[in-house]
Design a protein around this motif. Structure first.
Motif, mmCIF file in Angstrom:
data_model
loop_
_atom_site.group_PDB
_atom_site.id
_atom_site.type_symbol
_atom_site.label_atom_id
_atom_site.label_comp_id
_atom_site.label_asym_id
_atom_site.label_seq_id
_atom_site.Cartn_x
_atom_site.Cartn_y
_atom_site.Cartn_z
ATOM 1 N N ILE A 110 0.826 -1.204 0.000
ATOM 2 C CA ILE A 110 0.000 0.000 0.000
ATOM 3 C C ILE A 110 0.858 1.251 0.000
ATOM 4 N N THR A 111 1.931 1.225 0.769
ATOM 5 C CA THR A 111 2.775 2.407 0.937
ATOM 6 C C THR A 111 3.974 2.369 -0.014
ATOM 7 N N VAL B 132 -2.444 -5.013 -2.811
ATOM 8 C CA VAL B 132 -2.612 -4.169 -4.003
ATOM 9 C C VAL B 132 -4.055 -3.683 -4.162
ATOM 10 N N ALA B 133 -4.970 -4.186 -3.339
ATOM 11 C CA ALA B 133 -6.381 -3.818 -3.492
ATOM 12 C C ALA B 133 -6.642 -2.317 -3.296
ATOM 13 N N PRO B 134 -6.140 -1.682 -2.211
ATOM 14 C CA PRO B 134 -6.438 -0.252 -2.039
ATOM 15 C C PRO B 134 -5.933 0.638 -3.171
ATOM 16 N N PRO B 135 -4.654 0.539 -3.585
ATOM 17 C CA PRO B 135 -4.242 1.367 -4.727
ATOM 18 C C PRO B 135 -4.948 0.977 -6.019
ATOM 19 N N VAL C 137 -5.949 12.676 -5.372
ATOM 20 C CA VAL C 137 -5.485 13.117 -4.047
ATOM 21 C C VAL C 137 -5.275 11.918 -3.129
ATOM 22 N N LEU C 138 -6.215 10.982 -3.133
ATOM 23 C CA LEU C 138 -6.094 9.793 -2.288
ATOM 24 C C LEU C 138 -4.872 8.966 -2.658
ATOM 25 N N SER C 139 -4.559 8.924 -3.940
ATOM 26 C CA SER C 139 -3.444 8.096 -4.384
ATOM 27 C C SER C 139 -2.095 8.609 -3.918
#
Length: 284
Positions: A199-200, A230-233, A267-269
């Motif tokens: 995620i980070t 990898v789901a959140p990005p 912005v979230l990315s």
């Protein structure tokens, strides 16, 4: 527990000594010339094997492409790995035209291309993630991206396990040793740690893929952590693809809403990048 500590000491010692040469010095403090030649030859042989595997995989990709429906010249020009949003949009336009009639061929082409890029750490998979939102419903698109990322990263892991160790030892010694120490700190909750790293932006994905087998990260843990990590990005990328599809097909009726959504997603990315130092301090 004792076994894990023993494995960790063995890995750290092997990585450090193999790359720094401290474990192979003679009594006068110099490294033997024969050993240097052996390490160089091992790295070259690994690269040759890797090249052979790459050519074999490229041949499979060629067969997949040959099995694709007949395209006109303009469409053939758009059938390439996207390098930017315009390329992704053009490719999505072509694939969406054939998706309903040749659903299996399009799906197989997408699936194999994504895994190919991930396996050999070739840039472009982010645009394929966006493309999935352009072509498929969100749940299927998210599952496809997570599965392709998990499989592709795992294949890269296995390539590194098979032929990549000499390359890691030769060029990535210091970073590999540091990450080995971090992995050992989080050995009890390693899946969560892999998810966090995906995620980070602390470590590049290609670096995680090729060094994980060297520092004794289990393949099963690696795949599960990658699949969920990898789901959140991917959520951001797939939504961008869905919005792009609406912009392309619906026109001005949804353009302002779509542009607003794209702005929020952008912005979230970048939030993980903005808070990178704070997150790293908490992790350590």
């Amino acid at each position: 527990m004792a076994r894990n500590r023993s494995d960790k000491r063995e890995v750290d010692s092997f990585v450090a000594e193999s790359l720094t040469g401290e474990g192979t010095k003679t009594n006068d403090g110099n490294r033997p010339k024969g050993n240097v030649h052996l390490e160089g030859g091992s790295a070259r042989m690994s690269l040759l094997i890797l090249l052979s595997i790459f050519l074999s995989a490229a041949s499979v990709m060629y067969l997949v492409y040959r099995n694709f429906p007949e395209l006109n010249n303009d469409e053939k020009e758009k059938m390439k790995i996207p390098k930017d949003m315009e390329d992704a949009k053009a490719l999505g336009t072509v694939l969406s035209k054939y998706k309903d009639t040749y659903y299996t061929q399009v799906l197989v082409a997408y699936f194999t291309t994504y895994i190919f890029l991930q396996t050999f750490a070739i840039p472009g998979s982010i645009f394929l993630s966006i493309l999935s939102g352009y072509l498929y419903p969100f749940p299927l698109a998210l599952f496809l991206v997570c599965l392709c990322s998990g499989l592709g990263a795992s294949f890269c892991y296995m390539l590194s396990y098979l032929v990549g160790r000499p390359v890691v030892y030769k060029y990535l010694t210091e970073k590999a040793v540091k990450w080995s120490q971090q992995v050992d700190k989080h050995r009890g909750h390693l899946i969560n740690y892999i998810v966090f790293l995906r995620i980070t932006p602390f470590l590049p994905n290609w670096f995680i893929n090729i060094t994980a087998p060297v520092i004794n990260v289990p393949l099963g843990v690696f795949f599960i952590g990658t699949f969920f990590g990898v789901a959140p990005p991917s959520f951001v990328a797939i939504n961008a693809g869905t919005t792009l599809y609406k912009l392309t097909t619906a026109g001005e009726a949804v353009s302002w809403n779509s542009l607003f959504v794209l702005g929020i997603l952008a912005v979230l990315s970048i939030l993980p990048v903005c808070f990178q130092k704070k997150l790293q301090q908490k992790l350590e």
